[in-house]
Design a protein around this motif. Sequence first.
Motif: not given
Length: 609
Positions: A124-144
Amino acid sequence: MIDKNWFTPVRFSHLTSHAAVGSIVRDQNDWLMNVKDTRFWSAQKMTQLYAVERVKQHLRIHQRLLLPPTAEFDDSKNLKIHGATIPTERFPSWMKCNRCDLLFFEPWCTSEAAIDEQINCNKCKSGNLEQLTWCATSSFGDLVNVPWHLICHRNSKKRCVPDRENSYLKVVSGQRGKQIVKCEKCKSQAVFEQADFKLNNHFQIKQKFPSLLESEITYTIMEVNDPRVYTPQNAQALVIPPESNIDKNSLEYKLELNSQLINDIKNATRNLQRKKLIKRAISALHCTESELMAALKNKVTTTTSLEPEIVAGDMLGDEYLALITPEDFHESADFRTQHMTSDWLKYIDELQEASELQSSARLVDRLVAVDRLRVIEVLKGFSRAASDIEAHQPIPVLPPDLVNEADWLPAIELFGEGIFFTLDAEKLKEWESTQALRQRANEIEQRYQDSNMLLPDDATPSPRFIMLHTLAHILIRELESTAGYPAASLQERIYCSSSDNMAGILIYTAVADVAGSLGGIVDLARPDKFMRLFDAALRQADWCSLDPVCGEMEGQGPSWLNRAACHACALVPDTSCSYNNVFLDRVFIKGNSASGIPSLRDVMRNIDG
């Protein structure tokens, strides 16, 4: 040339808690970063803690304890780093345009913007990018990262090929504020908040849980600040005599600080190599060869004589004994106390105020000012959770290196001061034998057994523990208003055991600085000041601004493990509580006449009467 903007300072005490291995932190450039595991740390540049063998035995730790690495910049134009840093990586990897809502995968790889500059949207050439604040976790300690294409299309019959090179996915707010991911190519969409999905590419856990290599596990999509995303598992202990009495000017102390060099001398197989190492040690320790050999021999003898006395897991009992036992300490000791009990009892006898105040005060049978203490806090690992974990199942804990192969653990040492006091355990026995009181505690214990919360072994929801824990929290809140200490700077240690007649509370403040604090807490251990503090805490327990609602709640907090305790009366910052802000109930202090539960004042009044 090194750019300072790539480095973010972190408080030392945070490195074993919310900014430890596996956590997601926000750096000085407003990026979300994932702290890498200790396999990527510079262990050879870290300092080993001294005089902690007793602590390790009690905490059932066999690894070395190393202080996290520290680094600083010089003032030259080249900004050279002295020391070592803790590595992180940007996570999550997806960013979103704040104008057109399009998603971009790792746009910083193709952008020429500096790390402290905003990345512009190339669509769009007019906006700025912001980091998404969503992630996915498992009960075995994984983070993706969230597999946005998969989530968007998993219920769609349209065939749409994933393409990270081009942006075609959007994250927008749908009806009733629900978050939706949409595909601009095929018009598929899906609600993703708290959504589950299954994958078998669990890169973090394949070595820790080899039985899961061929199976799919469940991931849950959460916001990065969800408490289930990261829970550090750490342990604390005080350094007590005899280890705390080590003379810092002695050669034995210097041996502890140069433990690696000493181990090299002991393990040297060739005589020439050993002589060379001894010469290096003599230079580093500023001693003669005969003094070095004598100190090494004395160190071995002392260690051997101490080991049979140490019983793993009984640290609180030993700390309690050290706190109640008067002893003469030298100036450089890491544990020093002043026993104020005789002054306290004399002060109570001379009280000319209401008998109710005097009766309440007699519940305190020991008062100790802790002039100096040293606390060792060890990061044992961390855990995460997904929605597939059942309530009664414990959540697996991953070690700091993820694969449990390292011979060391990150740990910090904190120095400070505190107030310690005990309640008359014999007088408490009549109070805690009340049937209504035991029934109320049993309900909380049953809820704990049905939950998946994992607390330290000493956290037993007995009437005595709940009362002591609640009283400690109210004292911390009272200290915040009377002594000017922020509640987050204060911590608790609860000493509770009916079998050993322990009923004590230590409230202390400690910082990662050998200078410790300034004596404000110790000054409040004077009988007259402690009397006002203790009486104010009992009165605060009687009333909450949210009463009668708070006082009549059947359950509050995680898994309903609190009763009459809320943010207005008994909860404290998480950094101040060793038990996740649970097992709290003001009724165990103020009583409840309708339920037949006596207050602590009633117990003392009946005994005095």
